[in-house]
Design an enzyme around this catalytic site. Sequence first.
Site, PDB file in Angstrom:
ATOM      1  N   MET A  10       0.851  -1.205   0.000  1.00 28.91           N
ATOM      2  CA  MET A  10       0.000   0.000   0.000  1.00 28.91           C
ATOM      3  C   MET A  10       0.883   1.249   0.000  1.00 28.91           C
ATOM      4  O   MET A  10       1.063   1.922   1.008  1.00 28.91           O
ATOM      5  CB  MET A  10      -0.928  -0.026   1.219  1.00 28.91           C
ATOM      6  CG  MET A  10      -1.792  -1.265   1.296  1.00 28.91           C
ATOM      7  SD  MET A  10      -2.878  -1.308   2.752  1.00 28.91           S
ATOM      8  CE  MET A  10      -1.664  -1.515   4.061  1.00 28.91           C
ATOM      9  N   ASP A  11       1.404   1.567  -1.165  1.00 26.34           N
ATOM     10  CA  ASP A  11       2.391   2.628  -1.305  1.00 26.34           C
ATOM     11  C   ASP A  11       1.735   3.931  -1.760  1.00 26.34           C
ATOM     12  O   ASP A  11       0.877   3.912  -2.645  1.00 26.34           O
ATOM     13  CB  ASP A  11       3.453   2.188  -2.325  1.00 26.34           C
ATOM     14  CG  ASP A  11       4.687   3.062  -2.287  1.00 26.34           C
ATOM     15  OD1 ASP A  11       4.844   3.834  -1.330  1.00 26.34           O
ATOM     16  OD2 ASP A  11       5.511   2.960  -3.224  1.00 26.34           O
TER      17      ASP A  11
END
Length: 267
Positions: free
Chosen positions: A42-43
């Site tokens: 989850m960047d």
Amino acid sequence: MEEQKPVGVMSRFLGSLIGRIRTLLFSVISIGPIPQHIAFIMDGNRRFAKKWQLEEGAGHKAGFLALISILKYCYEIGVKYVTVYAFSIDNFNRRPDEVQYVMDLMHEKIEAFMQEVDIVNRYGVRVLFIGDLDRLYEPVKIAAQKAMEATVHNTNTYLLICTAYASSHEIQHAVSFACQEKIDGVPAMEVANLEKHMYMGVVPDPDILIRSSGVTRLSDFLLWQTAKCVLYSPKALWPEMGLLGLVWGILKFQRNYYYMEKKKKLD
């Protein structure tokens, strides 16, 4: 009050319409193979906050809401396992105040997720925290343990949260335990014995790994488990992922499915 009624009716109508369109979309996609296990890096939460000039922490809050939506979509379409990368072991090397902030935020989000009764009960989600959990600050460790205990009997779908995790550490941990264990007639370092001691050994390997924000590196995440899975890196930051980002990921998995299956059989 009377003026608000048409707005409420329109809102319910649009919600119902969007729900039907999503159901139709999922039914079309389901004609092809559906990944059993999707992993997410989850960047982009911080960049999302900077992009929209939001206050500190707002990006992570938006990211949490995005995660809730993505989980619903995954479970609706038939994905059984969802794994997310929440906090790396290397992150403990950051400034103490920054680590404390993330730990406090994680504690808050674990409790917030457990309040999402609709997801936990409707989809029968079992929550598993994966990693060297002894490194977590005590409130986070307690909250994680409570979440796992509260969902231990759920078996319909799974949410694996990798925290205090690094793939290199996981492999080292597995090798260490495999070397200590003696199995009757089986060498300790056989692959099957090694995988048994992996933190992620409780679920099948991912079918596709999705990393938001357009970054293509794995960042020491599931290096062992992603050797034979599809990799997808949309340009959208994590809070922007949404339904279309997930759908494009599944379509990419479907396009590569038969090739990947053939490779697995050859190996």
